[in-house]
Write an enzyme that holds these catalytic residues in place. Structure first.
Site, PDB file in Angstrom:
ATOM      1  N   SER A 150     -11.387  -0.391  -0.674  1.00 49.09           N
ATOM      2  CA  SER A 150     -10.105  -0.411   0.051  1.00 49.09           C
ATOM      3  C   SER A 150     -10.286  -0.833   1.498  1.00 49.09           C
ATOM      4  O   SER A 150      -9.414  -1.464   2.083  1.00 49.09           O
ATOM      5  CB  SER A 150      -9.503   0.997   0.088  1.00 49.09           C
ATOM      6  OG  SER A 150      -8.703   1.241  -1.024  1.00 49.09           O
TER       7      SER A 150
ATOM      8  N   ASP B 224      20.611  -9.096   6.471  1.00 49.11           N
ATOM      9  CA  ASP B 224      20.027 -10.409   6.192  1.00 49.11           C
ATOM     10  C   ASP B 224      20.211 -10.840   4.736  1.00 49.11           C
ATOM     11  O   ASP B 224      19.727 -11.897   4.330  1.00 49.11           O
ATOM     12  CB  ASP B 224      18.542 -10.446   6.592  1.00 49.11           C
ATOM     13  CG  ASP B 224      17.701  -9.461   5.803  1.00 49.11           C
ATOM     14  OD1 ASP B 224      18.288  -8.546   5.176  1.00 49.11           O
ATOM     15  OD2 ASP B 224      16.473  -9.606   5.792  1.00 49.11           O
TER      16      ASP B 224
ATOM     17  N   ASP C  90      23.106  -4.460   4.501  1.00 48.73           N
ATOM     18  CA  ASP C  90      22.029  -5.419   4.267  1.00 48.73           C
ATOM     19  C   ASP C  90      22.329  -6.675   5.089  1.00 48.73           C
ATOM     20  O   ASP C  90      22.870  -7.645   4.595  1.00 48.73           O
ATOM     21  CB  ASP C  90      21.946  -5.742   2.765  1.00 48.73           C
ATOM     22  CG  ASP C  90      20.904  -6.790   2.437  1.00 48.73           C
ATOM     23  OD1 ASP C  90      20.058  -7.081   3.311  1.00 48.73           O
ATOM     24  OD2 ASP C  90      20.936  -7.320   1.321  1.00 48.73           O
TER      25      ASP C  90
ATOM     26  N   ASP D 164       0.830  -1.212   0.000  1.00 46.35           N
ATOM     27  CA  ASP D 164       0.000   0.000   0.000  1.00 46.35           C
ATOM     28  C   ASP D 164       0.863   1.260   0.000  1.00 46.35           C
ATOM     29  O   ASP D 164       1.939   1.270  -0.604  1.00 46.35           O
ATOM     30  CB  ASP D 164      -0.929  -0.045   1.229  1.00 46.35           C
ATOM     31  CG  ASP D 164      -2.249   0.650   0.976  1.00 46.35           C
ATOM     32  OD1 ASP D 164      -2.274   1.890   1.002  1.00 46.35           O
ATOM     33  OD2 ASP D 164      -3.256  -0.032   0.733  1.00 46.35           O
TER      34      ASP D 164
ATOM     35  N   ASN E  99      18.946  -9.828   1.934  1.00 43.16           N
ATOM     36  CA  ASN E  99      17.767  -9.945   1.059  1.00 43.16           C
ATOM     37  C   ASN E  99      17.761  -8.877  -0.034  1.00 43.16           C
ATOM     38  O   ASN E  99      16.770  -8.707  -0.746  1.00 43.16           O
ATOM     39  CB  ASN E  99      16.469  -9.889   1.888  1.00 43.16           C
ATOM     40  CG  ASN E  99      16.232  -8.528   2.530  1.00 43.16           C
ATOM     41  OD1 ASN E  99      17.106  -7.658   2.517  1.00 43.16           O
ATOM     42  ND2 ASN E  99      15.058  -8.337   3.089  1.00 43.16           N
TER      43      ASN E  99
ATOM     44  N   HIS F 257      -3.587   5.989   3.753  1.00 46.36           N
ATOM     45  CA  HIS F 257      -4.399   4.882   3.247  1.00 46.36           C
ATOM     46  C   HIS F 257      -3.932   3.522   3.786  1.00 46.36           C
ATOM     47  O   HIS F 257      -4.729   2.720   4.276  1.00 46.36           O
ATOM     48  CB  HIS F 257      -4.363   4.908   1.716  1.00 46.36           C
ATOM     49  CG  HIS F 257      -5.225   3.889   1.056  1.00 46.36           C
ATOM     50  ND1 HIS F 257      -4.777   2.621   0.750  1.00 46.36           N
ATOM     51  CD2 HIS F 257      -6.514   3.939   0.647  1.00 46.36           C
ATOM     52  CE1 HIS F 257      -5.759   1.951   0.178  1.00 46.36           C
ATOM     53  NE2 HIS F 257      -6.821   2.720   0.096  1.00 46.36           N
TER      54      HIS F 257
END
Ligand code: CA
Length: 430
Positions: free
Chosen positions: A366, A176, A174, A146, A178, A202
């Protein structure tokens, strides 16, 4: 060389009357990507084992025939499916008709005398579930793709997913491995960084519907305990593009979340996006998609995506109000929308604004989707081996049939959490 000539031609054409648009290229292989990207000076990115690039051109056709390119699609704009927003002065649980409908507890604007009476019991049976079955678990991880989530909101901060390796790691690293630096609470695919803070409200509203804490203050989410994983893919205007959606999908794929809430969409189809959903079915991932807010529009004829992708691990959600009627703003779809959930005048959490409570009342499909997303989270916790098809069937078969919803979606029914978790099948025809 050919590309260079074509590009200068494209530039000349552009100066007349055509407008260059953005496209997303999916390459046939990493090798092809390296070759073309170098030739055309493109930045590539990878997601779910494929390599992609964004390109601006007024004529994508020469690229369609390039053997190194698998697909080229417009860089579709996705929008959040919120229809309207209202301020609220004193947010409290007894305004949350969707969780416990007392007939008169739909939130009203300050200048209105009283709401239209709701239908007592037209709710998702949340209170019965809390007292008899569950209030959730920290083991349930739910992704919210979102505008981000305000992870500092008092009602949400204890329910935000934490990437321990990054939290205990070094800044700028970084930890980990990923591919994302400092993604302690999730990922921002829009800005491609590790901070999914919400700058629109939102995503925070959707998140509160799923998991606002039952702390005796403010409101309650469908779950008291849950881990919410924000994947920001839209900006402060509630807009994001296919590029951001692809990056968001990759993060969701790598994450421990089994279900994702998608309260947004577009009327444009993307084969790239659909294929990603299909790939993720094999990894047990489930999608809950809002059906859209183009009032009076039939999704069977005018599809909304991702809601309309015909894949087993996705459920499409329309909105109903406190009187068990189809919400006036919601799209309908007797063949393509699966069930309805509460989406009219939903009170939930909001981002911080000057001198305003961090809550708002909103309407839209939504707001309907997160009720179902929370339900799927609880269901998967109870029965982790369910396939996408089984999850969707269970939601459809246990939903409560309503006369006014009958022509509006496939089942003519609305979400009921108690029946879902107890596996109480709805009677055929009343
Ligand atoms: Ca990382």
């Amino acid at each position: 060389m050919l590309f260079r000539i074509w590009f200068s031609l494209a530039a000349i054409t552009l100066s007349f009357n055509t407008i260059a648009a953005e496209y997303i290229i999916q390459f046939t292989s990493t090798k092809s990507a390296q070759l073309i990207a170098k030739q055309m000076n493109l930045q590539t990115f990878t997601a779910l084992g494929s390599t992609f690039a964004k390109i601006k051109t007024d004529n994508p056709r020469p690229l369609e025939n390039n053997p190194n390119i698998l697909r080229i699609e417009p860089n579709i704009t996705y929008r959040t499916f919120d229809d309207s927003w209202e301020e609220v002065t004193d947010p409290k649980f007894n305004m949350q008709w969707a969780l416990s409908n007392q007939g008169m507890n739909e939130p009203v604007k300050p200048d209105q005398l009283s709401p239209l009476p709701g239908t007592i019991g037209c709710d998702i049976s949340a209170q019965r579930v809390w007292s008899e079955i569950t209030t959730g678990s920290d083991q349930i991880i739910i992704a919210v793709m979102d505008t981000g989530i305000d992870y500092n909101h008092p009602e949400l901060k204890n329910s935000i997913w934490v990437n321990l390796k990054e939290q205990n790691g070094l800044p700028g690293i970084d930890d980990d491995g990923n591919g994302h630096i400092d993604d302690i609470h999730g990922y921002d695919a829009f800005n491609d960084d590790g901070d999914p803070m919400d700058d629109k409200g939102h995503g925070t509203h959707c998140a509160g519907i799923i998991g606002a804490s039952h702390d005796g203050k403010g409101i309650m989410g469908v779950m008291d305990k849950v881990k919410l994983l924000p994947i920001k893919m839209m900006n402060h205007k509630g807009r994001g593009e296919l590029e951001h959606a692809i990056k968001a999908m990759d993060y969701f794929a790598k994450s421990p979340a089994r279900v994702v809430n998608c309260s947004w969409g577009s009327n444009l189809y993307s084969e790239i996006f659909q294929e990603m959903i299909v790939k993720l079915e094999q990894r047990g991932k489930f999608f809950v998609a809002a059906a859209g807010n183009l009032r009076g529009r039939n999704n069977d004829q005018h599809p909304t995506y991702p809601a309309n992708y015909q894949v087993p691990n996705l459920i499409s959600i329309s909105s109903h109000n406190a009187r068990a009627r189809h919400s006036h703003f919601s799209t309908y779809g007797p063949k393509t929308i699966h069930i309805a959930a509460p989406g009219t005048k939903i009170l939930s959490t909001y981002i911080k604004e000057k001198r305003k409570p961090r809550y708002k009342v909103a309407s839209g499909t939504s707001m309907a989707a997160p009720f179902v997303t929370a339900a799927v989270g609880l269901l998967l916790h109870q029965a982790p081996n369910l396939t996408g098809d089984e999850i969707r069937n269970r939601l459809m078969e246990t939903a409560i049939k309503e006369h006014h919803l009958t022509p509006k979606n496939i089942t003519g029914a609305r979400l009921d959490l108690y029946r879902l978790l107890m596996n109480i099948r709805t009677q055929t025809d009343e």
